[in-house]
Scaffold this active site. Structure first.
Site, PDB file in Angstrom:
ATOM      1  N   ARG A  63      44.467  24.335  42.530  1.00 38.11           N
ATOM      2  CA  ARG A  63      43.464  25.003  43.371  1.00 38.11           C
ATOM      3  C   ARG A  63      42.264  24.105  43.671  1.00 38.11           C
ATOM      4  NH1 ARG A  63      41.626  30.392  44.855  1.00 38.11           N
ATOM      5  NH2 ARG A  63      39.383  30.557  44.606  1.00 38.11           N
ATOM      6  N   ILE A  70      37.624  30.545  50.817  1.00 38.96           N
ATOM      7  CA  ILE A  70      38.901  30.711  50.120  1.00 38.96           C
ATOM      8  C   ILE A  70      38.706  31.951  49.247  1.00 38.96           C
ATOM      9  CG2 ILE A  70      38.168  29.092  48.283  1.00 38.96           C
ATOM     10  CD1 ILE A  70      41.035  28.339  47.796  1.00 38.96           C
ATOM     11  N   SER A  71      39.710  32.826  49.212  1.00 42.88           N
ATOM     12  CA  SER A  71      39.570  34.078  48.451  1.00 42.88           C
ATOM     13  C   SER A  71      39.529  33.815  46.957  1.00 42.88           C
ATOM     14  CB  SER A  71      40.739  35.016  48.740  1.00 42.88           C
ATOM     15  OG  SER A  71      40.825  35.300  50.105  1.00 42.88           O
ATOM     16  N   GLN A  72      38.989  34.790  46.247  1.00 46.58           N
ATOM     17  CA  GLN A  72      38.979  34.805  44.789  1.00 46.58           C
ATOM     18  C   GLN A  72      40.444  34.785  44.291  1.00 46.58           C
ATOM     19  OE1 GLN A  72      37.460  38.627  44.112  1.00 46.58           O
ATOM     20  NE2 GLN A  72      37.494  38.544  41.885  1.00 46.58           N
ATOM     21  N   PRO A  73      40.720  34.068  43.188  1.00 43.27           N
ATOM     22  CA  PRO A  73      42.108  33.983  42.703  1.00 43.27           C
ATOM     23  C   PRO A  73      42.806  35.344  42.571  1.00 43.27           C
ATOM     24  CG  PRO A  73      40.718  32.490  41.458  1.00 43.27           C
ATOM     25  CD  PRO A  73      39.810  33.250  42.361  1.00 43.27           C
TER      26      PRO A  73
END
Ligand code: SAH
Length: 230
Positions: free
Chosen positions: A53, A79-82
């Protein structure tokens, strides 16, 4: 020679130490943020434990790559949260043999996670510079089963339809009709729907016997789904 070694050795050591560090942070992320919150789909957990990531995050924010948060990726995008990436991935129940369409390639991270599991990923990005950067990175990381197309994803990708699953990572106010058409019978789509720059609802849409079944997963806040003039 000795001097050269003295100079270079710390570089190697610190490089391998930081790789190890990233791997540990990734394991922790999977255990705490994903498994700890109920993500169970084994291929999703495995893929997110593997994809680097931090490589998808601009250097300024890289030290936060494995934290429980969305991050800026430039061009006003994020980028989205995991946990959100994992939930969206798990919801479409990806498996080998699948052909998946993503709208909103952004950093390329979600596409890479999918590419670890399925046969082919098509991902569309409307911001040209961002798309070019991510396409280069995905190639560098060896994701040969991802095709990144630069353009407006509103009309989907009819020439490669139908898709086993469609994942939309920018929020439109309504589901673009072409995406429903391009979903296979029995296919699943995950999409945030709602007003721009406000709270939207993440929806899981399934196509069964030509009919749509939709349920709300949880409230989310995604970047807006933008349009290019034809
Ligand atoms: N999946 C991405 C998240 C990126 S944010 C990741 O893993 O990093 C959503 C992206 O959707 C942004 O990069 C934005 O530019 C893009 N986007 C917005 N509207 C779009 C459209 N109509 N077609 C394609 N991409 C779009």
């Amino acid at each position: 020679m000795k001097l050269l070694l003295k100079l270079l050795l710390p570089l190697f050591v610190s490089h391998s130490a930081s790789c190890q560090n990233h791997e540990e942070l990734r394991e922790k992320m999977v255990r705490r943020q994903l498994e700890g919150r109920g993500i169970k789909h084994e291929p999703t957990l495995k893929a997110m434990g593997k994809v680097e990531r931090h490589r998808f995050i601009p250097v300024d924010y890289r030290d936060q790559a494995y934290e429980d948060t969305p991050l800026p990726i430039g061009y006003g995008q994020t980028i989205s949260q995991p946990y959100v990436v994992a939930t969206m991935t798990e919801l479409i129940q990806p498996r080998p043999g699948f052909r998946v369409l993503e709208i909103g390639a952004g950093s390329g991270y979600q596409a890479a996670v999918l590419a670890e599991i399925v046969d082919s990923v098509y991902t569309i990005e409307i911001v040209k510079e961002l798309g070019e950067r991510s396409r280069k990175l995905l190639k560098e990381l060896g994701y040969n089963n991802v095709r990144l197309i630069i353009g407006d994803g509103y009309k989907g990708l009819p020439e490669k339809a139908p898709f086993d699953a469609i994942l939309v990572t920018a929020a439109p106010e309504e589901i673009p009709p072409a995406l429903i058409e391009q979903l296979k019978e029995g296919g699943k789509m995950v999409i945030p729907v709602g007003p721009a720059r406000d709270i939207q609802s993440l929806k899981l849409v399934e196509k069964r016997n030509g009919k749509l079944k939709s349920r709300e997963v949880f409230p989310v806040r995604f970047v807006p789904f933008t349009r290019k003039k034809d």
